[in-house]
Write a protein that holds these residues in place. Structure first.
Motif, PDB file in Angstrom:
ATOM      1  N   MET A   1       0.832  -1.191   0.000  1.00  0.00           N
ATOM      2  CA  MET A   1       0.000   0.000   0.000  1.00  0.00           C
ATOM      3  C   MET A   1       0.877   1.255   0.000  1.00  0.00           C
ATOM      4  O   MET A   1       0.591   2.198  -0.738  1.00  0.00           O
ATOM      5  CB  MET A   1      -0.920  -0.018   1.218  1.00  0.00           C
ATOM      6  N   ALA A   2       1.908   1.283   0.828  1.00  0.00           N
ATOM      7  CA  ALA A   2       2.791   2.453   0.882  1.00  0.00           C
ATOM      8  C   ALA A   2       3.431   2.713  -0.475  1.00  0.00           C
ATOM      9  O   ALA A   2       3.537   3.866  -0.907  1.00  0.00           O
ATOM     10  CB  ALA A   2       3.860   2.267   1.955  1.00  0.00           C
ATOM     11  N   ALA A   3       3.837   1.657  -1.143  1.00  0.00           N
ATOM     12  CA  ALA A   3       4.456   1.807  -2.464  1.00  0.00           C
ATOM     13  C   ALA A   3       3.465   2.371  -3.474  1.00  0.00           C
ATOM     14  O   ALA A   3       3.827   3.215  -4.306  1.00  0.00           O
ATOM     15  CB  ALA A   3       5.012   0.467  -2.940  1.00  0.00           C
ATOM     16  N   ALA A   4       2.223   1.937  -3.406  1.00  0.00           N
ATOM     17  CA  ALA A   4       1.191   2.443  -4.321  1.00  0.00           C
ATOM     18  C   ALA A   4       0.923   3.924  -4.053  1.00  0.00           C
ATOM     19  O   ALA A   4       0.784   4.721  -4.989  1.00  0.00           O
ATOM     20  CB  ALA A   4      -0.094   1.637  -4.171  1.00  0.00           C
ATOM     21  N   ILE A   5       0.863   4.298  -2.790  1.00  0.00           N
ATOM     22  CA  ILE A   5       0.655   5.701  -2.427  1.00  0.00           C
ATOM     23  C   ILE A   5       1.799   6.544  -2.976  1.00  0.00           C
ATOM     24  O   ILE A   5       1.583   7.574  -3.613  1.00  0.00           O
ATOM     25  CB  ILE A   5       0.523   5.851  -0.898  1.00  0.00           C
ATOM     26  N   GLN A   6       3.008   6.094  -2.752  1.00  0.00           N
ATOM     27  CA  GLN A   6       4.201   6.811  -3.219  1.00  0.00           C
ATOM     28  C   GLN A   6       4.165   6.978  -4.736  1.00  0.00           C
ATOM     29  O   GLN A   6       4.343   8.079  -5.255  1.00  0.00           O
ATOM     30  CB  GLN A   6       5.448   6.018  -2.799  1.00  0.00           C
ATOM     31  N   ARG A   7       3.921   5.894  -5.432  1.00  0.00           N
ATOM     32  CA  ARG A   7       3.926   5.898  -6.900  1.00  0.00           C
ATOM     33  C   ARG A   7       2.848   6.826  -7.463  1.00  0.00           C
ATOM     34  O   ARG A   7       3.106   7.631  -8.356  1.00  0.00           O
ATOM     35  CB  ARG A   7       3.747   4.469  -7.411  1.00  0.00           C
ATOM     36  N   LYS A   8       1.654   6.732  -6.935  1.00  0.00           N
ATOM     37  CA  LYS A   8       0.548   7.542  -7.454  1.00  0.00           C
ATOM     38  C   LYS A   8       0.760   9.028  -7.204  1.00  0.00           C
ATOM     39  O   LYS A   8       0.480   9.856  -8.070  1.00  0.00           O
ATOM     40  CB  LYS A   8      -0.778   7.081  -6.845  1.00  0.00           C
ATOM     41  N   LEU A   9       1.247   9.375  -6.024  1.00  0.00           N
ATOM     42  CA  LEU A   9       1.478  10.786  -5.737  1.00  0.00           C
ATOM     43  C   LEU A   9       2.635  11.339  -6.554  1.00  0.00           C
ATOM     44  O   LEU A   9       2.582  12.483  -7.014  1.00  0.00           O
ATOM     45  CB  LEU A   9       1.718  10.992  -4.237  1.00  0.00           C
ATOM     46  N   GLU A  10       3.667  10.553  -6.765  1.00  0.00           N
ATOM     47  CA  GLU A  10       4.779  10.993  -7.616  1.00  0.00           C
ATOM     48  C   GLU A  10       4.301  11.263  -9.039  1.00  0.00           C
ATOM     49  O   GLU A  10       4.663  12.267  -9.644  1.00  0.00           O
ATOM     50  CB  GLU A  10       5.897   9.952  -7.628  1.00  0.00           C
TER      51      GLU A  10
ATOM     52  N   ALA B   1       1.134  11.857 -10.127  1.00  0.00           N
ATOM     53  CA  ALA B   1       0.102  12.890 -10.244  1.00  0.00           C
ATOM     54  C   ALA B   1       0.579  14.284  -9.869  1.00  0.00           C
ATOM     55  O   ALA B   1       0.161  15.273 -10.482  1.00  0.00           O
ATOM     56  CB  ALA B   1      -1.100  12.519  -9.381  1.00  0.00           C
ATOM     57  N   LEU B   2       1.454  14.382  -8.865  1.00  0.00           N
ATOM     58  CA  LEU B   2       1.799  15.693  -8.325  1.00  0.00           C
ATOM     59  C   LEU B   2       3.223  16.155  -8.624  1.00  0.00           C
ATOM     60  O   LEU B   2       3.561  17.306  -8.346  1.00  0.00           O
ATOM     61  CB  LEU B   2       1.569  15.708  -6.803  1.00  0.00           C
ATOM     62  N   LYS B   3       4.052  15.276  -9.155  1.00  0.00           N
ATOM     63  CA  LYS B   3       5.447  15.629  -9.458  1.00  0.00           C
ATOM     64  C   LYS B   3       6.084  16.396  -8.286  1.00  0.00           C
ATOM     65  O   LYS B   3       6.577  17.516  -8.450  1.00  0.00           O
ATOM     66  CB  LYS B   3       5.531  16.475 -10.729  1.00  0.00           C
ATOM     67  N   PRO B   4       6.067  15.821  -7.090  1.00  0.00           N
ATOM     68  CA  PRO B   4       6.532  16.556  -5.912  1.00  0.00           C
ATOM     69  C   PRO B   4       8.046  16.754  -5.880  1.00  0.00           C
ATOM     70  O   PRO B   4       8.808  15.936  -6.390  1.00  0.00           O
ATOM     71  CB  PRO B   4       6.093  15.661  -4.753  1.00  0.00           C
ATOM     72  N   SER B   5       8.451  17.849  -5.242  1.00  0.00           N
ATOM     73  CA  SER B   5       9.875  18.058  -4.992  1.00  0.00           C
ATOM     74  C   SER B   5      10.275  17.363  -3.701  1.00  0.00           C
ATOM     75  O   SER B   5      11.449  17.094  -3.479  1.00  0.00           O
ATOM     76  CB  SER B   5      10.193  19.556  -4.925  1.00  0.00           C
ATOM     77  N   LEU B   6       9.293  17.056  -2.865  1.00  0.00           N
ATOM     78  CA  LEU B   6       9.503  16.285  -1.644  1.00  0.00           C
ATOM     79  C   LEU B   6       8.278  15.429  -1.407  1.00  0.00           C
ATOM     80  O   LEU B   6       7.147  15.918  -1.520  1.00  0.00           O
ATOM     81  CB  LEU B   6       9.718  17.206  -0.439  1.00  0.00           C
ATOM     82  N   LEU B   7       8.498  14.167  -1.086  1.00  0.00           N
ATOM     83  CA  LEU B   7       7.402  13.266  -0.767  1.00  0.00           C
ATOM     84  C   LEU B   7       7.867  12.285   0.299  1.00  0.00           C
ATOM     85  O   LEU B   7       8.855  11.577   0.098  1.00  0.00           O
ATOM     86  CB  LEU B   7       6.922  12.506  -2.009  1.00  0.00           C
ATOM     87  N   LYS B   8       7.178  12.285   1.426  1.00  0.00           N
ATOM     88  CA  LYS B   8       7.464  11.333   2.504  1.00  0.00           C
ATOM     89  C   LYS B   8       6.177  10.605   2.837  1.00  0.00           C
ATOM     90  O   LYS B   8       5.166  11.226   3.155  1.00  0.00           O
ATOM     91  CB  LYS B   8       7.964  12.049   3.755  1.00  0.00           C
ATOM     92  N   VAL B   9       6.216   9.285   2.742  1.00  0.00           N
ATOM     93  CA  VAL B   9       5.077   8.452   3.099  1.00  0.00           C
ATOM     94  C   VAL B   9       5.518   7.593   4.272  1.00  0.00           C
ATOM     95  O   VAL B   9       6.435   6.787   4.143  1.00  0.00           O
ATOM     96  CB  VAL B   9       4.628   7.564   1.917  1.00  0.00           C
ATOM     97  N   THR B  10       4.864   7.777   5.415  1.00  0.00           N
ATOM     98  CA  THR B  10       5.227   7.051   6.623  1.00  0.00           C
ATOM     99  C   THR B  10       4.065   6.177   7.057  1.00  0.00           C
ATOM    100  O   THR B  10       2.951   6.674   7.276  1.00  0.00           O
ATOM    101  CB  THR B  10       5.575   8.041   7.759  1.00  0.00           C
TER     102      THR B  10
END
Length: 92
Positions: free
Chosen positions: A1-10, A12-21
């Motif tokens: 699930m964490a990997a899916a969250i990370q992948r989808k947000l990357e 869709a949002l092209k973040p300069s910072l993304l932390k999923v805890t």
């Protein structure tokens, strides 16, 4: 699930910072994680810095993230704590 969250947000949002805890272990036996499994992947803290949030109030930023993660929220994620900022906001 964490990997899916990370992948989808990357994607869709092209973040300069993304932390999923994954904080599921802190909620073992509570609502949303009644099994008590510390690896249940039910509770997450997400910090996102993205230009996609520019000009949007907090509610719209959160709705944007919820929309990207709709499938995860409907299939196992019980809680999602969000911190959403723009690059300009973190530079201050």
């Amino acid at each position: 699930m964490a990997a899916a969250i990370q992948r989808k947000l990357e994607t869709a949002l092209k973040p300069s910072l993304l932390k999923v805890t994954d904080e599921s272990h802190l909620h073992a036996g509570h609502s949303g994680n009644p099994s008590g499994d510390p690896n249940a992947e039910t509770h997450f803290r997400v910090e996102v810095v993205s230009e996609a949030f520019a000009g949007k109030p907090l509610v719209q930023r959160h709705r944007l993230v919820y929309g990207v993660l709709a499938e995860e929220l409907n299939t196992g994620v019980h809680a999602l704590a969000l911190k959403t900022k723009t690059p300009a906001e973190i530079a201050q």
